[in-house]
Design an enzyme around this catalytic site. Structure first.
Site, mmCIF file in Angstrom:
data_model
loop_
_atom_site.group_PDB
_atom_site.id
_atom_site.type_symbol
_atom_site.label_atom_id
_atom_site.label_comp_id
_atom_site.label_asym_id
_atom_site.label_seq_id
_atom_site.Cartn_x
_atom_site.Cartn_y
_atom_site.Cartn_z
ATOM 1 N N LYS A 183 0.849 -1.193 0.000
ATOM 2 C CA LYS A 183 0.000 0.000 0.000
ATOM 3 C C LYS A 183 0.884 1.242 0.000
ATOM 4 O O LYS A 183 1.428 1.628 1.021
ATOM 5 C CB LYS A 183 -0.931 0.041 1.219
ATOM 6 C CG LYS A 183 -2.015 1.134 1.076
ATOM 7 C CD LYS A 183 -2.563 1.624 2.377
ATOM 8 C CE LYS A 183 -1.716 2.705 2.993
ATOM 9 N NZ LYS A 183 -1.716 3.991 2.241
ATOM 10 N N GLU A 258 10.476 1.889 10.046
ATOM 11 C CA GLU A 258 11.456 2.950 9.786
ATOM 12 C C GLU A 258 10.710 4.268 9.896
ATOM 13 O O GLU A 258 9.844 4.574 9.080
ATOM 14 C CB GLU A 258 12.087 2.768 8.412
ATOM 15 C CG GLU A 258 13.363 3.576 8.227
ATOM 16 C CD GLU A 258 13.107 5.006 7.788
ATOM 17 O OE1 GLU A 258 13.246 5.897 8.657
ATOM 18 O OE2 GLU A 258 12.784 5.228 6.624
ATOM 19 N N CYS A 292 13.598 11.516 5.480
ATOM 20 C CA CYS A 292 13.729 11.228 6.907
ATOM 21 C C CYS A 292 15.156 11.432 7.405
ATOM 22 O O CYS A 292 15.375 11.611 8.601
ATOM 23 C CB CYS A 292 13.263 9.802 7.208
ATOM 24 S SG CYS A 292 14.157 8.530 6.280
ATOM 25 N N GLU A 396 9.823 16.755 14.678
ATOM 26 C CA GLU A 396 10.141 16.585 13.263
ATOM 27 C C GLU A 396 9.275 17.527 12.434
ATOM 28 O O GLU A 396 8.052 17.526 12.551
ATOM 29 C CB GLU A 396 9.908 15.136 12.823
ATOM 30 C CG GLU A 396 10.310 14.886 11.378
ATOM 31 C CD GLU A 396 10.119 13.447 10.946
ATOM 32 O OE1 GLU A 396 10.975 12.945 10.198
ATOM 33 O OE2 GLU A 396 9.111 12.828 11.343
#
Length: 492
Positions: A183, A258, A292, A396
């Protein structure tokens, strides 16, 4: 926004799920935008439990035959798929840029070549793994291990590096003999759909690779909660990973997660500043800062801090933001209007927290073509003067924003670098070999680069510490994740 199938317009690209080797229409869709112009251009299936059930059934049916093939036979198929992707590289690069907002140059030189390489690397890697053997002569026994594919793998990938990160999961999964239900993000599904068109020509048997498009709360939740999907590999936010962990707990699934990062760069006074500034601008702002591994906190030894800040801001101002199709653009558009507003809100928060915005948002005006006036663009932004405990330094942001501050001692630099809940990557800049080894060992990060950034050997582990993830991916690590190990003991 959901739309019934009968409301489809021929002016939009309409995607279909790929299940059992066939494209299958879906009853409802969600809109997907071209970030560079701020308009809907594609409709993506809004799949749910029914579509996931069909995909899992197809994957289960294909598993016995695919897992029975030799690693060499499976590798041949992966190489063929890589060849087909490479033959259509420009078409995929243009599509990735339009779907995600990144520059065509970045898609052409990074995203699609790496997607091709993922298949080639894992096709080769799968042929060279070894198992363990141990003699117990005093017991008259010989023990050895065997590894077998697990079954149906659930793979969920994010919107920042769409095909790059999905192939990073599909390739090792099927190379090891598993079948998959994937997905991709509903915001960036087009290149995955295009890849599905190549499956038959590449010789991928029906049901080995299935793709269900849709949102996390519907398609993603149904996939990770399915009792016959024994392992899940996910790349995305820490908050979503927590939900996946909860949904998977009752089935004791294997998880590879992750997640996010708040990655520091630590720059000592003896660093090569020319190389350091050039690389740190790239590590801070590449792909609109939507990687990231991007640098979002920069700590500079105080004796060179004024010089570094002046030169770094000047270099950041030259990192151009513009139309993705323009070869002179360093950055394109951010993924969505909502994400742009979120990133902008962090800049406003930085000001309220006492920070100084040296360039970028609210300082420099973007000069965009008329066609891109409503796109989701934001210039490279540099902030200083924030405390380590401020939200902007802790959370973040995932955009073209980086924060700079001074440090006095090596211990202080390490403490600042480790002072967040994340631990994905870090960079260290120094000419002192002993220092870079020492600092790298002390930093709480899954990857540490010294005097460089984003140099990757795919054989080695990739993943984060703390809230940046669970598990590792890479040559041997991916093979171990996508297989189950069994110890067999023979009495002689």
């Amino acid at each position: 926004m959901q739309r019934p199938a009968e409301e489809k317009s021929s002016s939009f690209l309409v995607l279909e799920n790929f299940i059992g080797g066939k494209f299958v229409p879906c009853g409802s869709h969600v809109d997907s935008y071209d970030p560079s112009i701020g308009e809907v251009y594609c409709r993506v299936p809004d799949s749910g439990a029914e579509e996931v059930e069909a995909a899992v059934a197809a994957a289960k049916e294909a598993f016995p035959g695919w897992s029975a093939r030799s690693p060499e036979q499976r590798a041949h198929v992966l190489h063929k798929l890589a060849d087909l992707l490479e033959a259509n590289l420009e078409e995929f690069a243009q599509a990735e840029s339009r779907d995600q907002g990144k520059t065509v140059t970045f898609a052409r030189t990074v995203d699609i070549p790496r997607s091709v390489h993922n298949f080639r690397f894992f096709a080769s890697s799968a042929l060279h793994h070894t198992t363990d053997c141990s003699q117990m002569d005093h017991m008259g026994c010989l023990s050895y291990t065997v590894r077998s594919p697990v079954g149906v793998a659930g793979l969920i990938s994010p919107w920042n590096l769409p095909l790059y990160l999905l192939t990073w999961k599909i390739a090792p999964a099927i190379a090891a003999g598993n079948t998959v239900v994937a997905k991709p993000s509903e915001m960036t599904s087009v290149t995955t759909w295009m890849m599905c068109k190549l499956m038959q020509q590449a010789g991928v048997p029906p049901g080995v690779v299935n793709v269900v498009f849709g949102t996390g709360p519907r398609a993603g939740d149904a996939l990770v909660g399915h009792p016959e999907v024994p392992l899940v590999s996910f790349t995305g936010s820490t908050a979503t990973a927590q939900r996946i962990t909860e949904r998977s707990a009752q089935y004791c699934k294997k998880l590879s997660l992750e997640l996010g990062g708040k990655n520091p760069a630590i720059i000592f006074a003896d660093a090569n500043l020319d190389q350091c500034i050039e690389t740190t601008v790239r590590s801070s702002f590449s792909n609109q800062g939507e990687i990231c591994l991007c640098t979002s906190r920069i700590y500079v030894e105080r004796s060179i801090y004024p010089e570094f800040l002046e030169r770094f801001v000047a270099a950041a101002k030259k990192w151009t933001t513009g139309a993705p199709s323009d070869p002179s653009s360093s950055n394109g558009a951010l993924i969505s209007k909502e994400h742009l507003e979120k990133v902008r809100s962090f800049v406003a928060l930085a000001k309220s927290e006492g920070g100084t915005v040296h360039c970028g948002e609210g300082v420099d005006r973007l000069d965009l073509p008329e066609r891109n006036a409503k796109g989701y663009f934001m210039p490279a932004t540099v902030v200083s003067g924030l405390s380590d405990g401020s939200r902007v330094m802790q959370e973040e942001i995932f955009g073209p924003v980086t924060c700079v501050g001074p440090f006095d001692t090596e211990d202080e630099a390490v403490s600042k670098g480790n002072g967040v809940r994340y631990g994905l990557s870090a960079t260290v800049w120094s000419r002192d070999v002993g220092k870079v080894h020492r600092v790298a060992r002390r930093l709480q990060a899954g990857l540490v680069w010294t005097n460089c950034w984003l140099v990757r050997d795919l054989n080695l582990p990739f993943g984060g510490m703390k809230s940046s993830g669970v598990g590792r991916e890479g040559g041997k690590d991916s093979y171990h994740f996508f297989t189950e190990v069994k110890t067999i003991t023979i009495k002689q």
